[in-house]
Scaffold this motif. Sequence first.
Motif, PDB file in Angstrom:
ATOM      1  N   THR A   1       0.910  -1.538   0.076  1.00 58.48           N
ATOM      2  CA  THR A   1      -0.074  -0.405  -0.182  1.00 58.48           C
ATOM      3  C   THR A   1       0.194   1.264  -0.076  1.00 58.48           C
ATOM      4  N   GLU A   2       1.629   1.625   0.667  1.00 55.70           N
ATOM      5  CA  GLU A   2       2.845   2.020   0.844  1.00 55.70           C
ATOM      6  C   GLU A   2       3.376   2.700  -0.955  1.00 55.70           C
ATOM      7  N   CYS A   3       4.462   1.261  -1.315  1.00 57.64           N
ATOM      8  CA  CYS A   3       4.380   2.093  -2.413  1.00 57.64           C
ATOM      9  C   CYS A   3       3.314   2.113  -3.964  1.00 57.64           C
ATOM     10  N   PHE A   4       2.446   1.506  -3.308  1.00 56.14           N
ATOM     11  CA  PHE A   4       1.152   2.268  -4.185  1.00 56.14           C
ATOM     12  C   PHE A   4       0.939   3.414  -4.672  1.00 56.14           C
ATOM     13  N   ASN A   5       0.916   3.723  -3.244  1.00 55.03           N
ATOM     14  CA  ASN A   5       0.359   5.791  -2.979  1.00 55.03           C
ATOM     15  C   ASN A   5       1.346   5.986  -3.285  1.00 55.03           C
TER      16      ASN A   5
ATOM     17  N   MET B   1       2.682   9.862  -8.299  1.00 53.13           N
ATOM     18  CA  MET B   1       3.679  10.345  -9.516  1.00 53.13           C
ATOM     19  C   MET B   1       2.678  10.311 -10.341  1.00 53.13           C
ATOM     20  N   LEU B   2       2.421   8.775 -11.227  1.00 48.69           N
ATOM     21  CA  LEU B   2       1.287   8.579 -12.090  1.00 48.69           C
ATOM     22  C   LEU B   2       0.124   9.557 -12.150  1.00 48.69           C
ATOM     23  N   ASP B   3      -0.120   9.892 -10.856  1.00 45.38           N
ATOM     24  CA  ASP B   3      -1.345  10.765 -11.237  1.00 45.38           C
ATOM     25  C   ASP B   3      -1.366  12.344 -11.433  1.00 45.38           C
ATOM     26  N   ALA B   4      -0.094  12.912 -11.033  1.00 47.77           N
ATOM     27  CA  ALA B   4       0.449  14.151 -11.380  1.00 47.77           C
ATOM     28  C   ALA B   4       0.580  14.326 -13.299  1.00 47.77           C
TER      29      ALA B   4
ATOM     30  N   GLY C   1      -7.384  -4.236  -2.580  1.00 49.43           N
ATOM     31  CA  GLY C   1      -7.365  -3.600  -1.746  1.00 49.43           C
ATOM     32  C   GLY C   1      -6.705  -2.628  -2.303  1.00 49.43           C
ATOM     33  N   MET C   2      -6.138  -1.676  -3.625  1.00 53.16           N
ATOM     34  CA  MET C   2      -5.659  -0.687  -4.054  1.00 53.16           C
ATOM     35  C   MET C   2      -6.398   0.602  -3.769  1.00 53.16           C
ATOM     36  N   PRO C   3      -5.315   1.738  -3.123  1.00 56.78           N
ATOM     37  CA  PRO C   3      -6.323   2.416  -2.686  1.00 56.78           C
ATOM     38  C   PRO C   3      -6.117   3.705  -3.633  1.00 56.78           C
ATOM     39  N   LEU C   4      -7.642   3.661  -4.328  1.00 54.79           N
ATOM     40  CA  LEU C   4      -7.331   4.031  -5.667  1.00 54.79           C
ATOM     41  C   LEU C   4      -7.809   5.170  -5.801  1.00 54.79           C
ATOM     42  N   GLY C   5      -9.131   5.352  -4.754  1.00 55.89           N
ATOM     43  CA  GLY C   5     -10.028   6.798  -5.022  1.00 55.89           C
ATOM     44  C   GLY C   5      -9.437   7.901  -4.846  1.00 55.89           C
TER      45      GLY C   5
ATOM     46  N   ALA D   1      -7.485  11.397  -9.101  1.00 56.82           N
ATOM     47  CA  ALA D   1      -8.700  11.091  -9.934  1.00 56.82           C
ATOM     48  C   ALA D   1      -8.757  10.947 -11.101  1.00 56.82           C
ATOM     49  N   ASN D   2      -6.716  11.890 -11.978  1.00 54.26           N
ATOM     50  CA  ASN D   2      -5.810  11.871 -12.995  1.00 54.26           C
ATOM     51  C   ASN D   2      -5.707   9.963 -13.396  1.00 54.26           C
ATOM     52  N   VAL D   3      -5.771   8.909 -12.172  1.00 54.56           N
ATOM     53  CA  VAL D   3      -5.455   8.305 -12.489  1.00 54.56           C
ATOM     54  C   VAL D   3      -7.010   7.801 -12.976  1.00 54.56           C
ATOM     55  N   ARG D   4      -7.362   6.990 -12.030  1.00 55.03           N
ATOM     56  CA  ARG D   4      -8.759   6.901 -12.402  1.00 55.03           C
ATOM     57  C   ARG D   4      -9.289   7.440 -13.204  1.00 55.03           C
TER      58      ARG D   4
END
Length: 211
Positions: free
Chosen positions: A134-138, A143-146, A177-181, A184-187
């Motif tokens: 989860t830490e790594c995902f965030n 970075m991906l969202d930006a 359980g990936m904290p994607l919420g 917004a840009n990734v979604r």
Amino acid sequence: MKLYGFPASPNTWKVRALASYLKMPLEFDFVDLLGGAQHAPTFLALSPTGRTPVLVDGDFKLWESNAILQYLASKDATQLYPNDAKGRADISRWLCWDLAHWGAQACQPLIFENLVKKFSNRGAPDAAAVAKGTECFNKEAKMLDAHLARHKYLVGDALTIADFAVAAPLLYAEQAGMPLGRFANVRAWFERVTALPCWRETAPQFPAAAA
């Protein structure tokens, strides 16, 4: 061409989705990973790592899913893998990031702990592994969202094989359980990519959870 794979795996799914998008026929051979088929000598002759998917095109055998994406997209001229040095380097940058960080450190641990263990009856998730994943995902999703705040797709404003590779693990974001919420840009990008009919056309029947 023939593809050996496990349909529920994101790595197999993304290859099949790309082939569908390209209207490229693939004969499919199911490899039962849960039953240990990947350890059979006949399969190891195709993939010495014992992993799926594997593409066989005549006497050419190719394992590693991102390499398969590159190969399929190179067979005919396509914007998915443009034939220019800078464009291909940019795509390769994202494929390398996917392999080293996004997949290996962020998505795959959460998929394994929260999803694979459940349907293969391997016990409860390892809390420490989930926390680390989860830490790594965030970190990586931030970075991906930006990046996606400035670009429609990973490489500028055109769909490429990088989008297929990076989007694939998110197909199981909710179950894993990936904290994607919060991203917004990734979604929004994920919805654009997976709205393509090729994902539905190749979607697996996901196994039920083990009793």
